[in-house]
Design an enzyme around this catalytic site. Structure first.
Site, PDB file in Angstrom:
ATOM      1  N   ASP A  60       0.608  -1.484  -0.208  1.00 15.69           N
ATOM      2  CA  ASP A  60       0.046   0.299  -0.242  1.00 15.69           C
ATOM      3  C   ASP A  60       0.757   1.755  -0.060  1.00 15.69           C
ATOM      4  OD1 ASP A  60      -1.593   2.422   1.422  1.00 15.69           O
ATOM      5  OD2 ASP A  60      -3.224   0.704   1.010  1.00 15.69           O
TER       6      ASP A  60
ATOM      7  N   ASN B 170     -13.096  -2.309   1.467  1.00 18.64           N
ATOM      8  CA  ASN B 170     -14.609  -1.794   1.689  1.00 18.64           C
ATOM      9  C   ASN B 170     -16.050  -1.634   0.773  1.00 18.64           C
ATOM     10  OD1 ASN B 170     -13.385  -0.756   4.542  1.00 18.64           O
ATOM     11  ND2 ASN B 170     -12.245   0.633   3.032  1.00 18.64           N
TER      12      ASN B 170
ATOM     13  N   GLY C  77     -16.792   3.419   3.262  1.00 18.10           N
ATOM     14  CA  GLY C  77     -14.909   3.776   2.942  1.00 18.10           C
ATOM     15  C   GLY C  77     -14.401   3.536   1.566  1.00 18.10           C
ATOM     16  N   GLN C  78     -15.295   2.540   0.528  1.00 18.25           N
ATOM     17  CA  GLN C  78     -14.546   2.269  -0.685  1.00 18.25           C
ATOM     18  C   GLN C  78     -13.797   3.695  -1.353  1.00 18.25           C
ATOM     19  OE1 GLN C  78     -16.531  -0.195  -3.102  1.00 18.25           O
ATOM     20  NE2 GLN C  78     -14.799  -0.903  -4.541  1.00 18.25           N
TER      21      GLN C  78
ATOM     22  N   HIS D 246     -10.373  -4.756  -3.586  1.00 19.45           N
ATOM     23  CA  HIS D 246      -9.043  -5.071  -3.004  1.00 19.45           C
ATOM     24  C   HIS D 246      -9.543  -5.055  -1.561  1.00 19.45           C
ATOM     25  CE1 HIS D 246     -10.766  -1.099  -2.585  1.00 19.45           C
ATOM     26  NE2 HIS D 246      -9.892  -0.904  -1.548  1.00 19.45           N
TER      27      HIS D 246
END
Length: 111
Positions: A29, A84, A90-91, A97
């Site tokens: 990330d 999410n 919250g996506q 993913h």
């Protein structure tokens, strides 16, 4: 399609890939929220868990098995897997993913 994760999966945008096969890619990330924080995504564009169909069951199984394998390779005994769904959930990228976070303790409930 203007999907950042599709572009990463296609190699059009560089990533710190830690795993890749014909169906999925895992990469670190860019804004880690834990000492170990990577994403696992299918190369096939799927918007979220809410848009899965029966034909995606083998792919989802492969993603889960890959998460377990990568976590073990990284020495994680405990970790959190998060996906999410939708803007309210919250996506921020509309491509399925899974965040895998480890290397620290987590609280419950999450924020």
């Amino acid at each position: 399609m203007d999907c950042v994760f599709c572009k990463i999966a296609a190699g059009e945008i560089p990533s710190e890939a830690i795993y890749e096969d014909e169906n999925l890619i895992a990469f670190n990330d860019l804004d880690p929220q834990a000492p170990i924080h990577f994403l696992v995504i299918p190369k096939k564009h799927i918007t979220s868990l809410a848009t899965l169909d029966e034909g995606d069951s083998a792919l989802i199984s492969q993603i889960m098995l890959t998460i377990a394998k990568l976590a073990k390779e990284k020495g994680l005994e405990g970790y959190r897997v998060v996906t999410n769904i939708g803007e309210e959930g919250g996506q921020s990228v509309p491509h399925l993913h899974f965040h895998v976070l480890g290397g620290r303790s987590f609280n419950w409930p999450p924020g």
